[in-house]
Write an enzyme that holds these catalytic residues in place. Structure first.
Site, PDB file in Angstrom:
ATOM      1  N   GLY A   9       0.870  -1.179   0.000  1.00 55.11           N
ATOM      2  CA  GLY A   9       0.000   0.000   0.000  1.00 55.11           C
ATOM      3  C   GLY A   9       0.900   1.220   0.000  1.00 55.11           C
ATOM      4  O   GLY A   9       1.632   1.448   0.967  1.00 55.11           O
ATOM      5  N   PHE A  12      -1.388   7.054   1.628  1.00 54.27           N
ATOM      6  CA  PHE A  12      -0.931   8.043   2.613  1.00 54.27           C
ATOM      7  C   PHE A  12      -0.141   7.398   3.746  1.00 54.27           C
ATOM      8  O   PHE A  12       0.963   7.821   4.055  1.00 54.27           O
ATOM      9  CB  PHE A  12      -2.129   8.825   3.166  1.00 54.27           C
ATOM     10  CG  PHE A  12      -2.628   9.861   2.204  1.00 54.27           C
ATOM     11  CD1 PHE A  12      -1.955  11.067   2.067  1.00 54.27           C
ATOM     12  CD2 PHE A  12      -3.749   9.627   1.421  1.00 54.27           C
ATOM     13  CE1 PHE A  12      -2.399  12.029   1.178  1.00 54.27           C
ATOM     14  CE2 PHE A  12      -4.198  10.575   0.529  1.00 54.27           C
ATOM     15  CZ  PHE A  12      -3.529  11.784   0.396  1.00 54.27           C
ATOM     16  N   VAL A  13      -0.717   6.362   4.360  1.00 57.27           N
ATOM     17  CA  VAL A  13      -0.020   5.725   5.481  1.00 57.27           C
ATOM     18  C   VAL A  13       1.238   5.019   4.978  1.00 57.27           C
ATOM     19  O   VAL A  13       2.332   5.191   5.532  1.00 57.27           O
ATOM     20  CB  VAL A  13      -0.934   4.704   6.215  1.00 57.27           C
ATOM     21  CG1 VAL A  13      -0.173   4.001   7.315  1.00 57.27           C
ATOM     22  CG2 VAL A  13      -2.172   5.401   6.779  1.00 57.27           C
ATOM     23  N   ASP A  33       2.277  -1.563  -4.516  1.00 57.22           N
ATOM     24  CA  ASP A  33       0.878  -1.141  -4.670  1.00 57.22           C
ATOM     25  C   ASP A  33       0.336  -1.765  -5.949  1.00 57.22           C
ATOM     26  O   ASP A  33       1.095  -2.134  -6.844  1.00 57.22           O
ATOM     27  CB  ASP A  33       0.770   0.387  -4.737  1.00 57.22           C
ATOM     28  CG  ASP A  33      -0.624   0.883  -4.304  1.00 57.22           C
ATOM     29  OD1 ASP A  33      -0.746   1.419  -3.189  1.00 57.22           O
ATOM     30  OD2 ASP A  33      -1.593   0.725  -5.096  1.00 57.22           O
ATOM     31  N   ARG A  82     -11.198   5.317   5.866  1.00 56.38           N
ATOM     32  CA  ARG A  82     -12.550   5.745   6.241  1.00 56.38           C
ATOM     33  C   ARG A  82     -12.949   7.042   5.569  1.00 56.38           C
ATOM     34  O   ARG A  82     -12.131   7.940   5.408  1.00 56.38           O
ATOM     35  CB  ARG A  82     -12.596   5.978   7.755  1.00 56.38           C
ATOM     36  CG  ARG A  82     -13.072   4.781   8.500  1.00 56.38           C
ATOM     37  CD  ARG A  82     -13.549   5.162   9.872  1.00 56.38           C
ATOM     38  NE  ARG A  82     -12.451   5.627  10.729  1.00 56.38           N
ATOM     39  CZ  ARG A  82     -12.644   6.077  11.955  1.00 56.38           C
ATOM     40  NH1 ARG A  82     -13.859   6.131  12.458  1.00 56.38           N
ATOM     41  NH2 ARG A  82     -11.621   6.458  12.687  1.00 56.38           N
ATOM     42  N   ARG A 151      -1.958   9.381  20.959  1.00 57.08           N
ATOM     43  CA  ARG A 151      -3.003  10.419  20.963  1.00 57.08           C
ATOM     44  C   ARG A 151      -3.324  10.834  22.401  1.00 57.08           C
ATOM     45  O   ARG A 151      -3.411  12.015  22.714  1.00 57.08           O
ATOM     46  CB  ARG A 151      -4.263   9.885  20.267  1.00 57.08           C
ATOM     47  CG  ARG A 151      -4.086   9.838  18.768  1.00 57.08           C
ATOM     48  CD  ARG A 151      -5.324   9.337  18.040  1.00 57.08           C
ATOM     49  NE  ARG A 151      -5.124   9.496  16.609  1.00 57.08           N
ATOM     50  CZ  ARG A 151      -5.644   8.699  15.691  1.00 57.08           C
ATOM     51  NH1 ARG A 151      -6.411   7.677  16.028  1.00 57.08           N
ATOM     52  NH2 ARG A 151      -5.415   8.926  14.413  1.00 57.08           N
ATOM     53  N   HIS A 175      -9.096  -1.407  18.636  1.00 56.80           N
ATOM     54  CA  HIS A 175      -8.893  -0.077  18.051  1.00 56.80           C
ATOM     55  C   HIS A 175     -10.256   0.385  17.558  1.00 56.80           C
ATOM     56  O   HIS A 175     -10.615   0.206  16.428  1.00 56.80           O
ATOM     57  CB  HIS A 175      -7.913  -0.208  16.890  1.00 56.80           C
ATOM     58  CG  HIS A 175      -7.508   1.093  16.288  1.00 56.80           C
ATOM     59  ND1 HIS A 175      -7.102   2.177  17.030  1.00 56.80           N
ATOM     60  CD2 HIS A 175      -7.411   1.484  14.996  1.00 56.80           C
ATOM     61  CE1 HIS A 175      -6.777   3.175  16.214  1.00 56.80           C
ATOM     62  NE2 HIS A 175      -6.970   2.774  14.982  1.00 56.80           N
TER      63      HIS A 175
END
Ligand code: APR
Length: 308
Positions: A9, A12-13, A33, A82, A151, A175
Site C-alpha cells: 500500500g 498516505f499511510v 501497490d 474511512r 493520541r 482499536h
C-alpha cells in the site's frame, strides 16, 4: 546485509511510513501497490531525498510481489480508508478481501517474515492475516495501541503544558470506540495523572482519545490520519529491527492472557527480533476488566461477520 522491509500500500499511510523508514537508514524498503507506476514514482522521489538527508536506504517501488521476497518485516497498509461518517467497521468486508489477497502473496515470497497489519478495522484485519498466513501469533502483529496511546499522551501533555516525553500511558483493547485508556497507569514524570487532573477532565480526554481517528477524518474531509499512524508503525519496526525489546501496546492474538482467547486485542507487548516476545499482563481493576471484555466483544462481533 541490510534488513529488508516491505510496505504494502503506497497510499498516505504506506508512503509516509516508507519515508520514515528510509530516514532511519537501517533497512532497505520495498513499496508495493496495485496501482501501476505509482509506487515506482514515489520510491524514486524518496530515493532522491537520500543525498540531502544523508540516508543510503535503497527504496524500490513495485507492482510485482516477487520484489518483496525474503522481507524481514512486511507492513500491510493496503485498503480503503474511512470516509466521513463511515465507521471503521463499515470497511470490514472490502478490506478483508484486500488483506487476504495481499497476505497470500506476501507469505508465498516471505514465509519467515513478521507481519504488521495497519489496515482497518485493525483487530479484525490482523485476524484475517493470521488465518490466511498460518503464521504463529509471534509473527502477526496489529498496529493500533501505539497510535491510541500517542493520541492520549498528546492530549495529556497539551493539558498540563508538559513534554510529551514525560507522559507515559497505556491504551488497551480494540482499536475502536471501545478502546480502554488506563488513566490509572498514566503518569507525567512518574506522577499519576489522577493526582494532576480532576476525574471529569481525564474522562473528557479519554473520550477525545477514543474519537481521535474520527476527529481527523472529519477535519480532512477526505481520507484518514497518516502522520501519527505511520510514526506508530515505525516504533514497532524499530523495536523488531534493532531487537530493542521495547514494550508497547499492540494488537496481539491472545491465548488466555487477560482472560481472552483466540482474538486480537490491544495489550502491552514486548517486541524484539522474533516479533512478539512476551505479552505483559498488568493487574486490572474490576471496571477496567469489564471495559476490556466489552472491547473484546466488539472485536469478536466483527470477526464473526467475517466468518473466520
Ligand atoms: N494490493 C495492494 N495495494 C492495494 C490493494 C491491493 N489489493 N488495494 C488497494 N491498495 C492500495 C491503494 O492503491 C492505495 O494506494 O492501498 C493504498 C491505500 O492508500 P490510501 O487510500 O491512501 O489509504 P491510507 O490513508 O494509506 O490508509 C490505509 O490504513 O489507517 C488505515 O484506515 C486506514 O485501512 C486504511 C489503511
Amino acid at each position: 546485509m541490510r534488513s529488508k522491509i516491505t510496505v504494502v500500500g503506497a497510499g498516505f499511510v504506506g508512503s509516509t511510513l516508507v519515508q520514515r523508514i528510509a530516514e532511519r537508514d537501517y533497512a532497505d524498503v520495498v513499496m508495493f501497490d496495485i496501482v501501476p507506476n505509482m509506487p515506482q514514482g514515489k520510491a524514486l522521489d524518496m530515493l532522491q531525498a537520500g543525498p540531502v538527508l544523508g540516508y543510503d536506504t535503497l527504496i524500490t517501488g513495485t507492482n510485482d510481489y516477487a520484489d518483496t521476497a525474503d522481507s524481514d518485516i512486511v507492513v500491510i497498509t493496503s485498503g480503503f480508508p474511512r470516509k466521513p461518517g463511515m465507521s471503521r467497521d463499515d470497511l470490514l468486508k472490502k478490506n478483508q478481501e484486500i488483506v487476504s489477497q495481499v497476505t497470500e502473496q506476501i507469505v508465498k515470497y516471505s514465509p519467515n517474515t513478521i507481519l504488521i497489519v495497519v489496515t482497518n478495522p485493525l483487530d479484525a484485519m490482523a485476524q484475517v492475516a493470521l488465518k490466511v498466513s498460518g503464521f504463529p501469533r509471534e509473527r502477526v502483529l496489529g498496529m493500533a495501541g501505539v497510535l491510541d496511546t500517542s493520541r492520549f499522551r498528546t492530549f495529556i501533555a497539551q493539558e498540563l503544558n508538559a513534554s510529551v516525553r514525560d507522559v507515559q500511558a497505556y491504551v488497551l483493547g480494540g482499536h475502536g470506540d471501545t478502546m480502554v485508556p488506563l488513566s490509572r497507569l498514566c503518569t507525567v514524570a512518574g506522577v499519576p495523572i489522577t493526582e494532576l487532573l480532576p476525574a471529569e477532565r481525564i474522562e473528557q480526554i479519554v473520550q477525545r482519545t477514543r474519537d481521535g481517528g474520527a476527529e481527523i477524518v472529519k477535519l480532512l474531509g477526505n481520507g484518514s490520519a497518516y502522520f501519527a499512524p505511520s510514526a506508530s508503525a515505525l516504533q514497532m519496526i524499530d523495536s523488531i529491527i534493532l531487537d530493542k525489546k521495547m514494550i508497547m501496546p499492540c494488537a496481539i492474538y491472545l491465548q488466555g492472557e487477560y482472560g481472552l482467547k483466540n482474538l486480537f486485542v490491544g495489550v502491552p507487548a514486548k517486541l524484539g527480533a522474533k516479533g512478539l516476545e512476551q505479552v505483559i499482563e498488568v493487574e486490572l481493576q474490576e471496571h477496567e476488566r469489564t471495559q476490556l471484555q466489552k472491547s473484546a466483544d466488539a472485536v469478536k462481533e466483527l470477526v464473526e461477520v467475517l466468518g473466520i
